[in-house]
Write a protein that holds these residues in place. Structure first.
Motif, PDB file in Angstrom:
ATOM      1  N   ALA A   1       0.821  -1.222   0.000  1.00 44.01           N
ATOM      2  CA  ALA A   1       0.000   0.000   0.000  1.00 44.01           C
ATOM      3  C   ALA A   1       0.852   1.269   0.000  1.00 44.01           C
ATOM      4  N   PHE A   2       2.059   1.179   0.593  1.00 44.72           N
ATOM      5  CA  PHE A   2       2.869   2.393   0.747  1.00 44.72           C
ATOM      6  C   PHE A   2       4.127   2.363  -0.136  1.00 44.72           C
ATOM      7  N   VAL A   3       4.094   1.570  -1.188  1.00 46.93           N
ATOM      8  CA  VAL A   3       5.197   1.405  -2.152  1.00 46.93           C
ATOM      9  C   VAL A   3       6.568   1.241  -1.479  1.00 46.93           C
ATOM     10  N   LEU A   4       6.637   0.273  -0.582  1.00 51.26           N
ATOM     11  CA  LEU A   4       7.877   0.038   0.167  1.00 51.26           C
ATOM     12  C   LEU A   4       8.552  -1.280  -0.208  1.00 51.26           C
ATOM     13  N   THR A   5       7.879  -2.115  -1.016  1.00 53.11           N
ATOM     14  CA  THR A   5       8.376  -3.476  -1.235  1.00 53.11           C
ATOM     15  C   THR A   5       9.843  -3.485  -1.666  1.00 53.11           C
ATOM     16  N   GLY A   6      10.181  -2.677  -2.651  1.00 52.14           N
ATOM     17  CA  GLY A   6      11.568  -2.665  -3.117  1.00 52.14           C
ATOM     18  C   GLY A   6      12.487  -1.816  -2.260  1.00 52.14           C
ATOM     19  N   ARG A   7      11.922  -1.141  -1.323  1.00 52.00           N
ATOM     20  CA  ARG A   7      12.741  -0.251  -0.478  1.00 52.00           C
ATOM     21  C   ARG A   7      13.184  -0.917   0.821  1.00 52.00           C
ATOM     22  N   LEU A   8      12.726  -2.140   1.067  1.00 47.34           N
ATOM     23  CA  LEU A   8      13.056  -2.819   2.317  1.00 47.34           C
ATOM     24  C   LEU A   8      13.501  -4.241   2.030  1.00 47.34           C
TER      25      LEU A   8
END
Ligand SMILES: NC(=O)c1ccc[n+]([C@@H]2O[C@H](COP(=O)([O-])OP(=O)(O)OC[C@H]3O[C@@H](n4cnc5c(N)ncnc54)[C@H](O)[C@@H]3O)[C@@H](O)[C@H]2O)c1
Ligand SMILES: O=C(O)C[C@H](O)C(=O)O
Ligand SMILES: [Mn+2]
Length: 580
Positions: free
Chosen positions: A45-52
């Motif tokens: 939901a918060f477009v974090l998948t590739g950021r973590l």
């Protein structure tokens, strides 16, 4: 009392938050960031998948990792900077970690280590935190103030002008560090929401020559502003606070001795203002003294008090104890005043000192004829040893910043004149203590009742058992005093509320049950203790008819629990119009 963090901060929360930040914006917001604890659903939901990294951690796991990273740093100042950086990244993780290790980590983020961080502020500087209001930029003060507070419902503002930071004096802009530390303890120990708290340094210049000469100094490199210009600047700030946040508590910290009491008197009838060095220190010391006279089975009114260091803390303690003597022991103000012998850098405060003493000390000036038979030093001053010999005090309190002032001779002379000398060397940080409590304990053969301003290890009693040195630091009470007044929206911090808080704290003293135990509760219990103080304060505001809330006095405890911010993660849902 058992572990407090667990009872106050349950480890899960069902709270749902609507949040408008996404991606890097969310990861860079300490208020909302969860780091590796964002769930799969939130990551999408918060477009974090590739950021973590892919693994989702619990808060427990995050705390474990952060604690191990902290332990790999040896020097307290390096731990302090690690924790500061953690606070910049993730508030829940920071406060959750601190609440699991309160006694170990409070001295890192507060006194004594924060004193070193403040003294080296410009050299350690990486990132700003809080609000910097500078005298030379006062034309934009309102804009600057609104920039950081617009849309925020502020409960608490901690401010300093940095003139008397702890016992280390004028620290210029570095004083911001005491406001952020005090504010962090409001959250850690009383549950004030960090988003509703603001730390402010009022940069009016500095008279610290080292800072004025330092090419790396980050504050306003100008001698300290005094007089009318100073008063106007402070007033401009206070009026902004009153205009935009009429309900908030305005906490003054570490102002110089010529301004602290004056500013408190000036504003206390128009806003909820609180001076921690005067009122917080007065209240915690009164509580410790109540416990000590409980041990000696005597009364506050039976004591002879020597207060060494008649600055904000010294005078605050004197007045607080004097008022308690009047109200609990039914003694007149004049007679109660006579029980105090105040000392400062000119020795005993007596009439012939004239202009060397401040007008605010006038009630406690000793008559000269009382001291005619006593030897003076070559400057005509009566020194501590002579005062102790003549007065045979039962209570000796240090708030002078004069390290080692309570010498072996002074302590032994005092002990010869009373059975259980009550000795509180309260100066911070630890190295400025008037006597190491271990020495005071040895020199009195374990008879002294002791309390200090910073943490010290236990001393050994005559029978070999440990004597826990009470930490008589205002942090045991100020978060509760402040939270209590914020909770009931009293819009004033009355003396009666402070006394109610001190009495509640005294009632929690371990020495009440066992006279060989510490005079004040253990710092691990500081959250529970401050919670109780807050309840007492709010209930007193109801009794005084100044509580500004619609609920009833009987609901105070429940409302206090609801109102406390907890360092646990809620669940987030994305909403364009949500919180930032
Ligand atoms: N334990 C606590 O909770 C607590 C709270 C507040 C202050 N303190 C400590 O108390 C000390 C004083 O703080 P403050 O806010 O009152 O500061 P302050 O500057 O208002 O007062 C210090 C006073 O001590 C006097 N003094 C300085 N040198 C002296 C000497 N050699 N002999 C006698 N008097 C001397 C000064 O003239 C001044 O009046 C600091 O070390 C501070 O950290 C402790
Ligand atoms: O900050 C502290 O540790 C206590 C007190 O307010 C002080 O000035 O020393
Ligand atoms: Mn202080």
């Amino acid at each position: 009392m058992q572990s407090v963090a667990k009872t106050l901060f349950p480890m899960s929360s069902e709270k749902i938050f609507r949040v408008a930040l996404r991606g890097d914006g969310l990861l860079h917001s300490p208020r909302w960031n969860k780091g590796t604890s964002f769930t799969e659903k939130e990551r999408k939901a918060f477009v974090l998948t590739g950021r973590l990294p892919s693994r989702v951690n619990t808060l427990d796991e995050q705390c474990e990792r952060a604690y191990a990273q902290l332990q790999s740093r040896n020097a307290p100042i390096r731990k302090n900077s690690f924790l500061r950086s953690l606070k910049e990244q993730n508030w829940v993780l920071y406060y959750s970690l601190l609440s699991r290790h309160i006694k170990e980590l409070t001295p890192i983020v507060y006194t004594p280590t924060e004193g070193d961080a403040i003294a080296n502020y410009s050299h350690l500087f990486r990132r700003s935190e809080g609000m910097y209001l500078t005298f030379s930029h006062q034309e934009t003060m309102e804009e600057d103030f609104l920039e950081q507070t617009r849309g925020r419902d502020i409960d608490l503002i901690v401010c300093t002008d940095s003139e008397a930071i702890l016992g280390i004096g004028d620290q210029g802009v570095g004083g911001i560090g005491i406001t952020t530390a005090k504010s962090a303890l409001y959250t850690l120990l009383a549950g004030i929401n960090p988003f509703k708290a603001l730390s402010v340094v009022l940069d009016v210049g500095t008279n610290n020559q080292g800072l004025l000469d330092d090419p790396l100094y980050v504050g306003w490199q100008n001698p300290r502003i005094r007089g009318e210009a100073y008063d106007k600047f402070i007033d401009k700030f206070v009026q902004l606070v009153r205009k935009y946040h009429p309900h908030c508590l305005l906490h003054f910290e570490d102002f110089g001795v010529t301004n602290a009491q004056r500013l408190l008197e000036c504003y206390r009838d128009e806003h909820s203002v609180f001076n921690d060095d005067i009122q917080g220190t007065g209240a915690v010391t009164l509580a410790a003294l109540m416990a000590a006279v409980g041990v000696t089975k005597s009364k506050l009114a039976d004591q002879r008090y020597v207060i060494y260091g008649a600055g904000s803390a010294g005078l605050g303690i004197t007045r607080q104890v004097r008022d308690a003597i009047m109200s609990t022991d039914g003694i007149s103000r004049e007679d109660a005043n006579k029980k105090f012998y105040l000392m400062d850098r000119y020795g005993l405060i007596k009439a012939s000192l004239g202009d060397k003493t401040r007008p605010s000390l006038s009630e406690f000036v000793r008559p000269d004829d009382e001291w005619e038979d006593v030897p003076t030093n070559d400057k005509g001053e009566v020194e501590l040893l002579e005062v102790v010999k003549k007065i045979r005090p039962t209570v000796l309190i240090g708030c002078s910043t004069h390290s080692g002032a309570f010498t072996e001779n002074v302590v032994k002379t005092m002990a010869a004149g009373c059975d259980r000398p009550i000795i509180f060397p309260l100066s911070n940080p630890s190295r400025l203590v008037e006597v190491d409590p271990k020495h005071a304990n040895d020199w009195t053969k374990g008879k002294a009742l002791l309390a200090t301003g910073s943490p010290f290890p236990p001393a050994k009693m005559l029978g070999g058992q440990e004597y826990v040195i009470a930490e008589c630091n205002n942090a045991l009470i100020y978060p509760g005093l402040g939270f209590g007044s914020v909770l009931c929206q009293s819009r004033r911090m009355r003396d009666s509320m402070i006394i109610a808080g001190a009495q509640r704290l005294a009632s929690l003293s371990p020495a009440l049950k066992d006279p060989d135990n510490a005079l004040l509760p253990d710092f691990n219990d500081a959250p529970e203790v401050n919670f109780e103080v807050a309840i007492a304060v709010a209930e007193q505001a109801f009794d005084d008819g100044i509580a500004g809330v619609s609920w009833k006095k009987e609901d105070t405890r429940e409302k206090a629990k609801e109102r406390q911010w907890q360092p646990v993660y809620g669940t987030y849902e994305y909403d364009e119009g949500g919180a930032q």
